[in-house]
Write a protein that holds these residues in place. Structure first.
Motif, short mmCIF file in Angstrom:
data_model
loop_
_atom_site.label_atom_id
_atom_site.label_comp_id
_atom_site.label_asym_id
_atom_site.label_seq_id
_atom_site.Cartn_x
_atom_site.Cartn_y
_atom_site.Cartn_z
N ASN A 1 11.42 15.01 -14.33
CA ASN A 1 12.47 15.32 -13.37
C ASN A 1 13.83 15.08 -14.05
OD1 ASN A 1 10.58 15.52 -11.17
ND2 ASN A 1 10.25 13.57 -11.76
N GLY A 2 15.07 15.83 -13.92
CA GLY A 2 16.04 15.83 -14.39
C GLY A 2 17.04 15.58 -13.53
N ASN A 3 18.24 14.57 -13.72
CA ASN A 3 19.33 14.68 -12.87
C ASN A 3 20.59 14.87 -13.84
OD1 ASN A 3 18.06 13.86 -10.55
ND2 ASN A 3 18.17 11.80 -10.97
N ASN A 4 21.62 15.68 -12.85
CA ASN A 4 22.77 16.10 -13.76
C ASN A 4 22.56 16.67 -15.00
OD1 ASN A 4 25.71 16.09 -14.56
ND2 ASN A 4 25.80 14.06 -14.90
N LEU A 5 21.75 17.78 -14.81
CA LEU A 5 21.40 18.67 -16.03
C LEU A 5 22.45 19.19 -17.06
CD1 LEU A 5 17.94 20.32 -14.51
CD2 LEU A 5 18.25 18.20 -16.08
N LEU A 6 23.52 19.52 -16.34
CA LEU A 6 24.69 20.22 -17.03
C LEU A 6 25.69 18.98 -17.62
CD1 LEU A 6 25.66 22.93 -14.27
CD2 LEU A 6 23.90 23.24 -16.29
N ASP A 7 25.11 18.00 -17.50
CA ASP A 7 25.97 16.73 -18.18
C ASP A 7 27.31 16.72 -17.69
OD1 ASP A 7 25.52 14.53 -19.67
OD2 ASP A 7 26.24 15.44 -21.67
N LYS A 8 27.66 16.71 -16.37
CA LYS A 8 28.81 17.00 -15.64
C LYS A 8 29.59 15.32 -15.88
CE LYS A 8 32.30 17.95 -12.61
NZ LYS A 8 33.21 19.04 -13.11
N SER A 9 30.73 15.20 -16.22
CA SER A 9 31.68 14.07 -16.26
C SER A 9 32.22 13.97 -14.87
CB SER A 9 32.52 13.93 -17.49
OG SER A 9 33.17 12.83 -17.67
N TYR A 10 31.86 12.77 -14.16
CA TYR A 10 32.35 12.76 -12.72
C TYR A 10 32.46 11.10 -12.43
CZ TYR A 10 27.66 11.64 -11.35
OH TYR A 10 26.59 10.85 -10.98
N ILE A 11 33.17 11.11 -11.42
CA ILE A 11 33.23 9.48 -11.09
C ILE A 11 32.98 9.60 -9.58
CG2 ILE A 11 34.85 7.57 -10.86
CD1 ILE A 11 36.28 8.12 -13.22
N ALA A 12 32.12 8.90 -9.03
CA ALA A 12 31.76 8.80 -7.67
C ALA A 12 32.79 7.93 -6.92
CB ALA A 12 30.25 8.40 -7.51
N HIS A 13 33.03 8.24 -5.77
CA HIS A 13 33.97 7.25 -5.03
C HIS A 13 33.42 5.90 -4.82
CE1 HIS A 13 37.46 6.74 -2.33
NE2 HIS A 13 36.65 6.12 -1.51
#
Length: 767
Positions: A731-743
């Motif tokens: 199983n994989g999460n954030n497969l596009l390797d997105k740089s993000y900050i959760a609130h």
């Protein structure tokens, strides 16, 4: 007093000997007439059941006489729920095939019904299903449930957020007892490994009627994995690898059951390096490791059941502060925490012809240590630490070292000891009325043995009494209840009056009446509606009442308010559900009014180089809801298309927005499942896209958070190997390797991004 209470934990009520009864029968498929193999046949009130053999036959022995609800469930069939009379033989049941997900009995609500029969809507997910979505921790996994998010500090530290409320406003139950592990602190997690947890139930909204103070926002109810079926011995070994943290977790379990005696044991461990964000940076000191032991022994005859369980969990968690040294080391560096949690629970049940007594007792010992860089502290602090280290000789020393190999004493060393009880009487049915009455209580002592003090030494005593009833008609179901609670908090003085971090002693009493009323109407076999009205309360915790010091994990100086009042809320919750064999849809809406909402407000001052925050109160309201669909079209029953949306808004009475309210999001999942196969069975594959919207409506001391999309996917299946089976999943999460900050990331203020791409490989071997 404490010794007497703890001793009660080990005293089981003597069994009452009656003639043995049994219930046996045969289950077949309505369409084919063939026997249904491995169907679960279960009596919820008795907490006893079995599974059908290859010929569809079953037999359950050592049962009390009388009428009792029977639940039969099997994958691919509509669940059956009906009252039957014990003893009975040659019970014949025909199950109707269905592509709808199999229903399970809800344990967190008082009458142990299927969700379709419940007046209160409860979300339920098996931990195995959450793990298939690539969750690193249990807190990470439950954020996959609509209306539930995760207040996180890195990957290893997380707390559940239910419809915008968290920490002491959300109760966590495990092994049937409420978790007490200094949950006021945001800088440590649940302290429970997902290994050995069978399923998760979430009550979204006030549950003070059932659970008392602190259930104002909802309840996270963790069901332990079940014992083996009668006459069986099972074992399991599993391992998981996480690409992002170069981490692993391993677990081994064995369980065996006779006709009356059952035993289970599981050991688990995990280690993770600093996680890597989507921008390629490893977030320094987010590494963590965990050791966990769960074991249980149970005895049951026709009139009595006793289940004794124990869980030890040690979590060692780095406390991230900034992006620094880039390393994949798993060795902890300063600052970090070590948290030990012991949970001992005893669940006794006595069964009469048409009633029962349920008596649960729990003992917990939580030890939280924080190791930091060398601190300068006054002579008063040293004297206090020396005095507390001598306290009853109970403090256990562990060797911890800094980078030069010198032995470190913990800067923070807190011990929390808790005894709680929950005694309920399930009254005999009176017509269409089912009624439960009971008492609950807790005794708790907090002690400090380190040089720093976040909250003073204190004792807390709770007592509650309640009654609830359920009334069933053909299309209508009603449920109502009333409860009264008291809480006393008695704390000691800390320091001298002239000290900057002086904490005054308090002796406060809190009390509250609360009630709930709910109705469910079944328009037809496909459509039902639920309306629930409930009040809840929360007494202020020790941190809110007495804090006067720096919280290094939170990077702020907190000042408590000894005059805080109860938080009191009232919530209206309305839901609609449509369900047939190939389509499901739901919509939930809620409005939650909270009087005397307690929150931290910045003063603009600094103390010890940290910003100062005061605990203050104001009225508040939260509103929003969830909606979703699940399509599994005929004749492609293997195909599942799921979509869910969640939103919540929180405001104070002056129309200012509340802090730490999750952003709106929508999750879409495309999933295929094939249960049969010559070599690989229970095959599945999915692709999931979670879209989180911009968070604009923030509190005065928060900044907006940009939206983002996270792509996930996974495949898996089970292979038969002679007498054993192996489950393999990727199983994989954030497969596009997105740089993000959760609130809801507590690292947001430092501009530190969340975890990047993570691939999880899992292997389970069922022996």
């Amino acid at each position: 007093m404490r010794t007497v209470l703890i001793t009660l934990l080990f005293i089981a009520i003597a069994p009452i000997i009656y003639a043995q009864n049994q219930f046996s029968g045969h289950i077949t498929n309505q369409e084919t007439g063939e026997p249904v193999f491995s169907a679960t046949v279960y009596f919820p009130r008795l907490e006893k059941g079995t599974t059908t053999d290859i010929d569809g036959n079953f037999i359950i022995k050592n049962l009390p006489s009388g009428d009792c609800k029977l639940v039969v469930s099997s994958i691919g069939f509509t669940s059956y729920s009906q009252e039957v009379t014990i003893p009975s033989t040659n019970f014949e049941l025909v199950l109707n095939p269905s592509a709808v997900e199999m229903e399970e009995v809800i344990v967190s609500t008082p009458f142990h019904q299927l969700q379709s029969e419940n007046v209160m809507r409860v979300e339920r997910e098996s931990v195995s299903e959450l793990n298939k979505k690539g969750a690193v921790t249990l807190a990470d996994g439950i954020s996959q449930i609509a209306g539930v998010e995760n207040l996180s500090t890195g990957v290893g530290i997380g707390k559940p957020v239910i419809r915008g409320l968290s920490s002491n406003r959300v109760l966590t139950y495990t092994q049937g007892v409420r978790m007490e592990n200094q949950q006021f602190g945001g800088e440590h997690g649940l302290g429970i490994s997902s290994k050995g947890i069978g399923s998760v139930e979430v009550i979204k909204g006030p549950a003070s009627l059932l659970y008392g103070s602190d259930a104002l926002g909802g309840v996270l109810y963790l069901n332990p994995e079940q014992y083996a079926s009668v006459g069986e011995t099972n074992a399991e070994v599993n391992g998981d690898y996480f690409s992002n943290t170069l981490g692993y977790q391993a677990s081994a379990m064995a369980k065996t059951s006779g006709e009356k005696l059952k035993f289970i044991a599981r050991g688990s461990l995990a280690e993770h390096s600093d996680y890597k964000a989507g921008n390629g940076d490893r977030v320094t000191n987010t590494r963590f490791n965990e050791k966990d032991l769960k074991t249980g022994i149970a005895y049951q005859n026709e009139k009595f059941k006793s289940d004794l369980r124990y869980n030890f969990n040690r979590s060692e968690l780095g406390i991230p502060e900034e992006i620094g040294e880039q390393t994949t080391s798993k060795t902890l560096v300063l600052p970090y925490q070590q948290i030990d949690n012991h949970i001992l629970s005893l669940d006794n049940k006595i069964y009469f012809a048409n009633s029962s007594i349920d008596a649960k007792f729990g003992y917990q010992f939580n030890n939280r240590k924080e190791f930091e860089d060398h601190h300068e502290h006054g002579e008063e602090h040293e004297d206090h630490a020396e005095e507390e280290h001598d306290h009853e000789g109970e403090h256990e020393e562990h060797d911890h070292h800094d980078e030069e190999g010198e032995t470190l004493d913990p800067a923070l060393d807190m011990e929390l000891e808790t005894f709680n009880y929950n005694i309920k009487y399930n009254l005999p049915k009176l017509g269409n009325f089912e009624t439960i009455a009971g008492i609950q209580g807790m005794w708790q002592e907090n002690r400090n043995t380190g040089e720093e003090v976040l909250i003073p030494n204190a004792e807390t005593v709770d007592f509650g009494i309640f009654a609830t009833t359920h009334f069933h008609l053909t299309k209508w179901d009603f449920q109502a209840g009333l409860r009264y609670d008291t809480r006393n908090i008695d704390s000691e003085v800390y320091g001298d009056l002239d000290d900057a971090e002086y904490i005054q002693a308090i002796d406060r009493d809190f009390n509250s009446f609360n009630g709930a009323f709910g109705a469910k109407y079944q328009f037809n076999k496909h459509l039902n509606a639920r309306l629930n009205l409930a009040s809840g309360f929360r007494a202020p915790n020790l941190a809110e009442l007495t804090s006067n010091g720096s919280h290094h994990g939170a990077n702020r100086y907190e000042v408590g308010n000894a005059n805080l009042d109860n938080e009191q809320n009232f919530q209206i919750d309305f839901s609609l559900e449509w369900r047939n064999e190939h389509f499901e849809a739901f919509a939930n809406a809620f409005h939650n009014t909270i009087n005397n909402y307690i929150y931290l407000s910045p003063t603009g001052e600094t103390m010890n180089e940290n910003p100062v925050y005061d605990y203050v109160q104001d009225d508040a309201e939260l509103y929003g809801g969830e909606a979703g669909i699940h399509i599994h079209p005929h004749p492609w029953d293997w195909l599942h298309i799921e979509s869910s949306f969640e939103t919540v808004t929180g405001k104070r009475s002056d129309d200012a927005y509340l802090p730490l309210i999750p952003a709106n999001s929508i999750t879409n999942t495309f999933r295929v499942e094939f249960n049969e196969g010559e070599i690989i069975k229970n095959k599945y594959a999915f692709i999931r896209l979670k879209n989180v919207f911009d968070k604009e409506n923030t509190s005065a001391f928060e900044t907006r958070t940009g939206g983002y999309s996270l792509l996930g996917a996974g495949i898996g299946g089970r292979v038969q190997l002679e007498k054993s089976e192996v489950q393999i999943s990727i199983n994989g999460n954030n497969l596009l390797d997105k740089s993000y900050i959760a609130h809801l990331s507590r690292l947001k203020t430092d501009g530190i991004a969340n975890i990047g791409r993570n691939i999880m490989v899992s292997v389970q071997w069922f022996l």
